[in-house]
Design an enzyme around this catalytic site. Structure first.
Site, PDB file in Angstrom:
ATOM      1  N   ILE A   1       0.876  -1.166   0.000  1.00 47.15           N
ATOM      2  CA  ILE A   1       0.000   0.000   0.000  1.00 47.15           C
ATOM      3  C   ILE A   1       0.919   1.222   0.000  1.00 47.15           C
ATOM      4  O   ILE A   1       2.072   1.146   0.418  1.00 47.15           O
ATOM      5  CB  ILE A   1      -0.980   0.022   1.200  1.00 47.15           C
ATOM      6  N   ASP A   2       0.406   2.337  -0.490  1.00 54.20           N
ATOM      7  CA  ASP A   2       1.233   3.530  -0.644  1.00 54.20           C
ATOM      8  C   ASP A   2       1.733   4.057   0.698  1.00 54.20           C
ATOM      9  O   ASP A   2       1.141   3.801   1.746  1.00 54.20           O
ATOM     10  CB  ASP A   2       0.439   4.628  -1.348  1.00 54.20           C
ATOM     11  N   LYS A   3       2.802   4.833   0.636  1.00 55.51           N
ATOM     12  CA  LYS A   3       3.411   5.418   1.833  1.00 55.51           C
ATOM     13  C   LYS A   3       2.374   6.129   2.709  1.00 55.51           C
ATOM     14  O   LYS A   3       2.323   5.923   3.918  1.00 55.51           O
ATOM     15  CB  LYS A   3       4.502   6.406   1.416  1.00 55.51           C
TER      16      LYS A   3
ATOM     17  N   ARG B   1      -7.061   5.522  -5.985  1.00 56.64           N
ATOM     18  CA  ARG B   1      -6.805   6.939  -6.227  1.00 56.64           C
ATOM     19  C   ARG B   1      -7.087   7.305  -7.683  1.00 56.64           C
ATOM     20  O   ARG B   1      -7.700   8.346  -7.968  1.00 56.64           O
ATOM     21  CB  ARG B   1      -5.362   7.271  -5.843  1.00 56.64           C
TER      22      ARG B   1
END
Length: 304
Positions: A137-139, A238
């Site tokens: 998962i993204d930062k 997103r």
């Protein structure tokens, strides 16, 4: 480096090269063999091929097995929020702001650095920089991740992702008031030609991507939604929410410049479910919203 050579017979005619080699080479897993093919360690009749190459009888296949790299990722003790752990898998709740694995510009302080200090038995399929990492998962996205502690578990979890049997639900705040209660976004995602660091909905060099969503709560100018992933493309939620006109709040890459004050996109991977690789039992875990997410919702309710 060790070199292996195989001759393809009639029984493997028309079989994908990665599947054929996993049959011929019992030491290498199919995922590992796919990695060798991508890294051009596999030659067919002296030429580089892709993983979807279909074998022909008489093909001569050479594998140059790369030497194991010394793991140069430093183990860093961290207070990890571990939801489950046994000899095969580990489920961890990643905080917003933490990078999952080392990469240029992020050599320390990542989840992998913390995992290596916590346990030494992590799968090696994804290489030395991403031990145990099955998905990311993204930062600036918080939430649950499954980690493989051996290669057999890793292959099982990856196959479940491929088969779309892993349950992954996220909560997000988006700009705009979504009028309908449910929706499905079925739109292919690929690299943005104008910005190689971004993804976009495109027909060129894209991958099939499906996101299901439902409205949880509406505010004056925003909506709280639950998104369920059917596929797992880079930045999928997103990109998809931007595509339908409701970009994530706080998203510096895909959202509007005028947005809510938040440290990154308002996105939390709150629910994760999968079948245990060894016991075949379905496991499901749920992580509550982080405090800053809760406080943002309270602010939006007061602003109505």
């Amino acid at each position: 480096m060790d070199k292996l050579q195989y001759s393809i017979d009639e029984t493997l005619q028309g079989v994908r090269i990665d599947k054929a080699l996993s049959t011929l080479n019992q030491e290498g897993s199919r995922t590992q063999i796919q990695q060798w093919i991508k890294e051009q360690h596999v030659l067919v009749n002296g030429s580089v091929v892709k993983t979807n190459y279909k074998c022909s009888a008489g093909d001569i296949v050479e594998i140059t097995i790369p030497e194991l790299e010394e793991l140069d990722v430093v183990a860093e003790p961290m207070d990890l929020d571990i939801y489950y752990e046994d000899a095969d898998v580990l489920v961890v709740n990643k905080p917003r702001g933490m990078v999952v694995h080392p990469a240029p510009g992020h050599h320390s302080g990542t989840l992998v650095n913390g995992l290596m200090a916590h346990c030494t038995d992590l799968s090696g399929i994804n290489g030395v920089m991403r031990p145990g990492i099955v998905h990311r998962i993204d930062k600036d996205t918080s939430g649950l991740l499954m980690v493989a502690k051996n290669d057999v578990a890793h292959e099982s979890l990856v196959q479940q992702l491929v088969d779309k049997t892993v349950t992954r639900k996220y909560q997000a705040v988006v700009h705009g008031v979504i009028p309908h209660d449910y929706g499905t976004i079925d739109a292919p995602i690929g690299r943005d030609k104008k910005d190689r660091q971004s993804m976009t909905v495109t027909e060129e060099n894209s991958k099939h991507a499906v996101t299901h969503f439902r409205v949880i709560e509406r505010f004056k100018a925003h909506t709280l939604v639950e998104c369920q992933l059917e596929t797992g493309r880079t930045h999928q939620i997103r990109v998809h929410m931007k595509y339908i006109g409701f970009p994530l709040a706080g998203d510096p890459k895909y959202g509007p410049k005028k947005t809510l004050k938040f440290n990154g996109q308002v996105l939390h991977a709150g629910l994760l479910g999968f079948v245990h690789p060894r016991t075949q039992e379905y496991l499901e875990f749920e992580a509550p919203l982080p405090q800053d997410f809760v406080e943002l919702l309270e602010y939006l309710r007061k602003s109505n």
